[in-house]
Design a protein around this motif. Structure first.
Motif, mmCIF file in Angstrom:
data_model
loop_
_atom_site.group_PDB
_atom_site.id
_atom_site.type_symbol
_atom_site.label_atom_id
_atom_site.label_comp_id
_atom_site.label_asym_id
_atom_site.label_seq_id
_atom_site.Cartn_x
_atom_site.Cartn_y
_atom_site.Cartn_z
ATOM 1 N N ALA A 162 0.834 -1.196 0.000
ATOM 2 C CA ALA A 162 0.000 0.000 0.000
ATOM 3 C C ALA A 162 0.867 1.244 0.000
ATOM 4 N N ASP A 163 0.308 2.343 -0.459
ATOM 5 C CA ASP A 163 1.023 3.617 -0.441
ATOM 6 C C ASP A 163 1.476 3.943 0.975
ATOM 7 N N GLY A 164 2.705 4.404 1.088
ATOM 8 C CA GLY A 164 3.235 4.799 2.384
ATOM 9 C C GLY A 164 3.929 3.686 3.151
ATOM 10 N N VAL A 165 3.871 2.463 2.632
ATOM 11 C CA VAL A 165 4.544 1.330 3.287
ATOM 12 C C VAL A 165 5.929 1.158 2.663
ATOM 13 N N ASP A 166 6.959 1.156 3.485
ATOM 14 C CA ASP A 166 8.317 1.002 2.997
ATOM 15 C C ASP A 166 8.660 -0.475 2.813
ATOM 16 N N ALA A 167 9.507 -0.754 1.830
ATOM 17 C CA ALA A 167 9.952 -2.124 1.593
ATOM 18 C C ALA A 167 11.365 -2.112 1.034
ATOM 19 N N ARG A 168 12.094 -3.193 1.313
ATOM 20 C CA ARG A 168 13.465 -3.340 0.835
ATOM 21 C C ARG A 168 13.566 -4.583 -0.055
ATOM 22 N N ALA A 169 14.288 -4.441 -1.163
ATOM 23 C CA ALA A 169 14.498 -5.569 -2.072
ATOM 24 C C ALA A 169 15.736 -6.343 -1.633
ATOM 25 N N THR A 170 15.576 -7.649 -1.439
ATOM 26 C CA THR A 170 16.693 -8.534 -1.124
ATOM 27 C C THR A 170 16.671 -9.703 -2.104
ATOM 28 N N VAL A 171 17.649 -10.578 -2.000
ATOM 29 C CA VAL A 171 17.706 -11.801 -2.804
ATOM 30 C C VAL A 171 18.110 -12.944 -1.874
ATOM 31 N N ARG A 172 17.508 -14.103 -2.066
ATOM 32 C CA ARG A 172 17.862 -15.262 -1.244
ATOM 33 C C ARG A 172 19.359 -15.538 -1.341
ATOM 34 N N ALA A 173 19.983 -15.756 -0.175
ATOM 35 C CA ALA A 173 21.435 -15.921 -0.144
ATOM 36 C C ALA A 173 21.870 -17.298 0.355
ATOM 37 N N VAL A 174 21.177 -17.850 1.328
ATOM 38 C CA VAL A 174 21.500 -19.173 1.857
ATOM 39 C C VAL A 174 20.199 -19.933 2.049
ATOM 40 N N ALA A 175 20.172 -21.164 1.568
ATOM 41 C CA ALA A 175 19.017 -22.046 1.739
ATOM 42 C C ALA A 175 19.347 -23.120 2.768
ATOM 43 N N VAL A 176 18.357 -23.459 3.586
ATOM 44 C CA VAL A 176 18.507 -24.512 4.586
ATOM 45 C C VAL A 176 17.289 -25.425 4.521
ATOM 46 N N LEU A 177 17.521 -26.722 4.489
ATOM 47 C CA LEU A 177 16.462 -27.713 4.651
ATOM 48 C C LEU A 177 16.816 -28.573 5.855
ATOM 49 N N PHE A 178 15.912 -28.606 6.831
ATOM 50 C CA PHE A 178 16.096 -29.415 8.021
ATOM 51 C C PHE A 178 14.959 -30.433 8.070
ATOM 52 N N TYR A 179 15.300 -31.694 8.195
ATOM 53 C CA TYR A 179 14.309 -32.769 8.116
ATOM 54 C C TYR A 179 13.957 -33.245 9.524
ATOM 55 N N ASP A 238 4.918 -39.959 4.992
ATOM 56 C CA ASP A 238 4.920 -38.510 5.210
ATOM 57 C C ASP A 238 6.349 -38.000 5.219
ATOM 58 N N ARG A 239 6.499 -36.770 4.711
ATOM 59 C CA ARG A 239 7.836 -36.179 4.670
ATOM 60 C C ARG A 239 7.726 -34.739 5.153
ATOM 61 N N ASN A 240 8.366 -34.436 6.283
ATOM 62 C CA ASN A 240 8.315 -33.114 6.891
ATOM 63 C C ASN A 240 9.700 -32.469 6.879
ATOM 64 N N SER A 241 9.715 -31.161 6.736
ATOM 65 C CA SER A 241 10.979 -30.434 6.746
ATOM 66 C C SER A 241 10.725 -28.967 7.062
ATOM 67 N N VAL A 242 11.755 -28.317 7.529
ATOM 68 C CA VAL A 242 11.777 -26.859 7.606
ATOM 69 C C VAL A 242 12.584 -26.374 6.417
ATOM 70 N N VAL A 243 12.016 -25.475 5.632
ATOM 71 C CA VAL A 243 12.688 -24.894 4.472
ATOM 72 C C VAL A 243 12.792 -23.398 4.721
ATOM 73 N N MET A 244 14.007 -22.851 4.675
ATOM 74 C CA MET A 244 14.164 -21.427 5.007
ATOM 75 C C MET A 244 15.354 -20.821 4.270
ATOM 76 N N TRP A 245 15.321 -19.476 4.224
ATOM 77 C CA TRP A 245 16.386 -18.719 3.571
ATOM 78 C C TRP A 245 16.760 -17.510 4.415
ATOM 79 N N VAL A 246 18.050 -17.159 4.404
ATOM 80 C CA VAL A 246 18.483 -15.833 4.808
ATOM 81 C C VAL A 246 18.887 -15.107 3.525
ATOM 82 N N HIS A 247 19.002 -13.793 3.601
ATOM 83 C CA HIS A 247 19.063 -12.981 2.394
ATOM 84 C C HIS A 247 20.258 -12.034 2.381
#
Length: 265
Positions: A162-179, A238-247
């Motif tokens: 929305a107008d007036g909301v600030d945002a920053r552009a990043t790019v995924r830098a590190v991927a992690v999958l934890f099972y 069933d297959r469960n995992s945590v999928v995450m990124w830092v940027h």
């Protein structure tokens, strides 16, 4: 080889988490692209808390779980929606962010995106992708002891807000999958993560490495134009995992890889 504790010792913000780790070596592999693989990541007591809290989340808050993406076979709950008192919140902590960035050797922004994923038995094979995608986060950059998670005010994939909301552009830098929370896995059960060294004709990639979804194990890699991977599907359980990124900042990604290598949604 690298060790979780060696990185933790070098980072004051992460010292409080040192006792959570099983103090085993995390192996750095170079093929098919550089990545880190670890077994028995957390001590048994904390790993049990993770699995118990995952089961509790599915039982008590099933409404939090939704389709991860229209063309993806998993359902999931965002790390931003995980209760703060859950053991799973460790993956959205500044200490974990700094550990991940330190192992990969990158300067990260403090922004974290991720979900807890669940693939039901019989999930289909995914598609090879490299994760070099943009992500927009709200507000000013987080401080050295903070993380920023998506909060719904900014579309993380497009930056729309929305107008007036600030945002920053990043790019995924590190991927992690934890099972975690998976039935005992045996060869032939499927559901691995497939890694490739290149894409072949018609976007198909010759399969080179399969990472099994063994409980309390982890796959970590710096995201580059070459980090082709996918969910291998065909899981009989069933297959469960945590999928995450830092940027990293978008400017750094463009400087390192070129703007044309970023894969926009």
């Amino acid at each position: 080889m690298v060790t979780a504790e060696s990185v933790l010792e070098a980072q004051t913000t992460a010292k409080e988490f040192a006792d959570l780790f099983a103090h085993r070596r995390w192996v750095h592999r170079t093929q098919p692209f550089p990545h880190v693989y670890a077994r028995d990541v957390f001590v048994p007591e904390f790993y049990q808390r993770l699995t118990d809290d995952l089961a509790k989340l599915r039982e008590e808050s099933p409404g939090l779980f939704g389709k991860v993406a229209a063309n993806y076979s998993a359902d999931g709950v965002r790390l931003a929606d995980v209760p703060k008192d859950s053991a799973l919140a460790v993956f959205a902590s500044r200490a974990w962010h700094d550990l991940v960035a330190g192992i990969a050797g990158i300067t990260a922004t403090g922004d974290v995106e991720g979900s807890v994923h669940h693939h039901a038995p019989g999930a289909p094979y995914g598609w090879p992708h490299n994760d070099l995608n943009p992500a927009w986060f709200p507000g000013e950059p987080p401080g050295p002891d903070e993380v920023r998670l998506p909060n719904g005010t900014v579309d993380i994939k497009t930056g729309h807000r929305a107008d007036g909301v600030d945002a920053r552009a990043t790019v995924r830098a590190v991927a992690v999958l934890f099972y975690l929370g998976n039935p005992d896995w045996e060869h032939g059960d499927g559901g691995e993560t497939a890694l490739y060294d290149h894409l072949g004709e018609n976007g198909r990639a010759p399969q080179l490495t399969l990472i099994p979804p063994l409980n309390n194990s982890l796959l970590l890699f710096e995201v580059t134009p070459r980090t082709w991977h996918t969910f291998a599907g065909g899981n009989t359980k069933d297959r469960n995992s945590v999928v995450m990124w830092v940027h990293r900042t978008k400017a750094e990604a463009v400087d390192r890889f070129g703007g044309d290598r970023i894969v926009y949604w």
